[in-house]
Write a protein that holds these residues in place. Structure first.
Motif, PDB file in Angstrom:
ATOM      1  N   SER A  80      46.848  49.052  40.981  1.00  0.00           N
ATOM      2  CA  SER A  80      47.299  47.706  41.363  1.00  0.00           C
ATOM      3  C   SER A  80      46.117  46.811  41.695  1.00  0.00           C
ATOM      4  O   SER A  80      46.046  45.661  41.245  1.00  0.00           O
ATOM      5  CB  SER A  80      48.186  47.766  42.608  1.00  0.00           C
ATOM      6  OG  SER A  80      49.292  48.567  42.371  1.00  0.00           O
ATOM      7  N   ILE A  81      45.205  47.325  42.488  1.00  0.00           N
ATOM      8  CA  ILE A  81      44.068  46.493  42.898  1.00  0.00           C
ATOM      9  C   ILE A  81      43.212  46.134  41.694  1.00  0.00           C
ATOM     10  O   ILE A  81      42.756  44.990  41.554  1.00  0.00           O
ATOM     11  CB  ILE A  81      43.265  47.206  43.998  1.00  0.00           C
ATOM     12  CG1 ILE A  81      44.115  47.216  45.275  1.00  0.00           C
ATOM     13  CG2 ILE A  81      41.920  46.530  44.240  1.00  0.00           C
ATOM     14  CD1 ILE A  81      43.599  48.088  46.368  1.00  0.00           C
ATOM     15  N   SER A  82      43.046  47.081  40.774  1.00  0.00           N
ATOM     16  CA  SER A  82      42.245  46.793  39.574  1.00  0.00           C
ATOM     17  C   SER A  82      42.914  45.744  38.698  1.00  0.00           C
ATOM     18  O   SER A  82      42.237  44.942  38.053  1.00  0.00           O
ATOM     19  CB  SER A  82      42.020  48.077  38.782  1.00  0.00           C
ATOM     20  OG  SER A  82      41.322  49.008  39.576  1.00  0.00           O
ATOM     21  N   ILE A  83      44.231  45.730  38.677  1.00  0.00           N
ATOM     22  CA  ILE A  83      44.940  44.701  37.903  1.00  0.00           C
ATOM     23  C   ILE A  83      44.678  43.318  38.515  1.00  0.00           C
ATOM     24  O   ILE A  83      44.464  42.340  37.801  1.00  0.00           O
ATOM     25  CB  ILE A  83      46.450  45.024  37.818  1.00  0.00           C
ATOM     26  CG1 ILE A  83      46.660  46.220  36.865  1.00  0.00           C
ATOM     27  CG2 ILE A  83      47.255  43.810  37.345  1.00  0.00           C
ATOM     28  CD1 ILE A  83      48.066  46.782  36.835  1.00  0.00           C
ATOM     29  N   TRP A  84      44.618  43.249  39.841  1.00  0.00           N
ATOM     30  CA  TRP A  84      44.307  41.965  40.484  1.00  0.00           C
ATOM     31  C   TRP A  84      42.859  41.550  40.223  1.00  0.00           C
ATOM     32  O   TRP A  84      42.562  40.354  40.078  1.00  0.00           O
ATOM     33  CB  TRP A  84      44.600  42.022  41.985  1.00  0.00           C
ATOM     34  CG  TRP A  84      46.075  41.989  42.268  1.00  0.00           C
ATOM     35  CD1 TRP A  84      46.856  43.027  42.673  1.00  0.00           C
ATOM     36  CD2 TRP A  84      46.955  40.869  42.115  1.00  0.00           C
ATOM     37  NE1 TRP A  84      48.174  42.619  42.788  1.00  0.00           N
ATOM     38  CE2 TRP A  84      48.257  41.298  42.453  1.00  0.00           C
ATOM     39  CE3 TRP A  84      46.776  39.545  41.723  1.00  0.00           C
ATOM     40  CZ2 TRP A  84      49.365  40.457  42.415  1.00  0.00           C
ATOM     41  CZ3 TRP A  84      47.873  38.689  41.684  1.00  0.00           C
ATOM     42  CH2 TRP A  84      49.157  39.145  42.032  1.00  0.00           C
ATOM     43  N   ILE A  85      41.967  42.527  40.141  1.00  0.00           N
ATOM     44  CA  ILE A  85      40.563  42.218  39.804  1.00  0.00           C
ATOM     45  C   ILE A  85      40.498  41.674  38.374  1.00  0.00           C
ATOM     46  O   ILE A  85      39.816  40.689  38.085  1.00  0.00           O
ATOM     47  CB  ILE A  85      39.674  43.478  39.979  1.00  0.00           C
ATOM     48  CG1 ILE A  85      39.572  43.829  41.470  1.00  0.00           C
ATOM     49  CG2 ILE A  85      38.284  43.277  39.353  1.00  0.00           C
ATOM     50  CD1 ILE A  85      38.834  45.124  41.783  1.00  0.00           C
ATOM     51  N   LYS A  86      41.230  42.310  37.480  1.00  0.00           N
ATOM     52  CA  LYS A  86      41.332  41.847  36.091  1.00  0.00           C
ATOM     53  C   LYS A  86      41.808  40.385  36.042  1.00  0.00           C
ATOM     54  O   LYS A  86      41.238  39.556  35.334  1.00  0.00           O
ATOM     55  CB  LYS A  86      42.386  42.718  35.396  1.00  0.00           C
ATOM     56  CG  LYS A  86      42.038  43.219  34.017  1.00  0.00           C
ATOM     57  CD  LYS A  86      43.204  44.079  33.541  1.00  0.00           C
ATOM     58  CE  LYS A  86      42.808  45.166  32.594  1.00  0.00           C
ATOM     59  NZ  LYS A  86      42.360  44.728  31.292  1.00  0.00           N
ATOM     60  N   LYS A  87      42.848  40.084  36.811  1.00  0.00           N
ATOM     61  CA  LYS A  87      43.384  38.716  36.813  1.00  0.00           C
ATOM     62  C   LYS A  87      42.348  37.711  37.326  1.00  0.00           C
ATOM     63  O   LYS A  87      42.283  36.584  36.842  1.00  0.00           O
ATOM     64  CB  LYS A  87      44.648  38.639  37.676  1.00  0.00           C
ATOM     65  CG  LYS A  87      45.825  39.334  37.031  1.00  0.00           C
ATOM     66  CD  LYS A  87      47.116  39.134  37.827  1.00  0.00           C
ATOM     67  CE  LYS A  87      48.227  39.959  37.193  1.00  0.00           C
ATOM     68  NZ  LYS A  87      49.524  39.755  37.812  1.00  0.00           N
TER      69      LYS A  87
END
Lengths: 199, 199
Positions: B82-89
């Motif tokens: 989840s946190i990596s997806i937010w970093i991606k965004k």
């Protein structure tokens, strides 16, 4: 030796849990994986004196226990996905394990057994002293710890009340780690750091 | 306020890193995500007084910094994926951020800026005291800490030698956390626990 037992209330007991959804379909397998990392890894080395037991109590085939032993573990990377894949591989063997609770090694340093949380506690007590990690306990920094300690903790839901009573009866002491209530993986890190400073 | 700065030597600076391969294609984005968890989460609550800055220095578009602020974060789950997806965004917005280093908020409590590690240190020093986390430092349990501490640490490779010198010149003190060399996320947990016990 340092041992940790985590009670995973919803931890999946099928290899069919979805790696892309460790929190949901894995029953917080992400949390269990982080506990494995906290128990076994240092920067650039492994804690060969440490191991963790994950008591899986989720659907559909509880109870099962999976253990990771730092002294024997090989080729496992310290991230949630990798560790969960190894848990999956252990769960794939669950149908061939004995109902008597014997351990089956599924990879170097990883084993699975069919036993309840209580059976696991009893097995581990024979080789060490149990300590319950709980926010109402005594400050870990001020307590003496026996050799071969076994620390018992809950997951994000905490230990169910009845399990707290069971562990309290068996445990040497109830220990608190500070003024906050920490994530399970954080509890393990704090305990490991405290032990590092003593021995 | 408590702040952490992690120097991520290979942290991906493109939104195209692969979520299934955070260690490789993400340049150890799994490690960065665990540092976010250690900084911001407690059991059942968030640390509203804490934030983390991830200095991304990997391919192909370094330097970039992404920050997570516990006081403002909403709807983010504490797991690596989840946190990596937010970093991606956040990284998806990198082409519209100013070259002058201004922060762009990409989600409640998450922002991105184009700045070097050194520029980040200078910005943060204006609002607090820097402390370098390093195994050769003084024992954190015995040192006085100023209000608004900013803890600086490296990733699995450690801080590069030249960066150590830079931080040493700017830092109030160099602090060690115990007799072992810990994972970055573990360092943050140990520091947070120490601060909890003081304030």
């Amino acid at each position: 030796m340092r041992k940790f037992i985590i009670y995973s209330g919803k931890g999946a007991t099928t290899p069919d849990f979805i790696i892309k959804d460790l929190p949901g379909s894995g029953g917080r397998m992400d949390l269990n994986a982080r506990c494995v990392i906290s128990t076994l890894w240092l920067s650039g080395s492994m804690r060969e004196d440490s191991s963790i037991y994950i008591s899986l109590n989720g659907e559909p085939d509880a109870p099962l226990v999976i253990t990771f032993n730092g002294g024997e573990l090989r080729k496992v990377s310290p991230d949630e996905r990798s560790i969960s894949i190894w848990i999956k591989k252990a769960l794939e063997r669950k149908d061939i394990i004995s109902k008597k609770g014997n351990w089956l090694e599924t990879h170097d340093g990883i084993a699975i057994a069919r036993k309840t949380f209580e059976e696991l506690l009893e097995e581990r007590m024979k080789k060490g002293s149990l300590y319950l990690l709980h926010e109402t306990g005594k400050d870990v920094r001020k307590e003496k710890l026996n050799v071969d300690p076994v620390f018992v903790l809950g997951d994000h839901m905490g230990l169910p009340e009845e399990k707290v009573h069971t562990v309290e009866k068996l445990a040497e002491e109830k220990l608190s780690l500070g003024p906050e209530t920490y994530l399970s993986s954080q509890c393990i890190t704090i305990v490991q750091n405290e032990l590092d400073r003593r021995y």
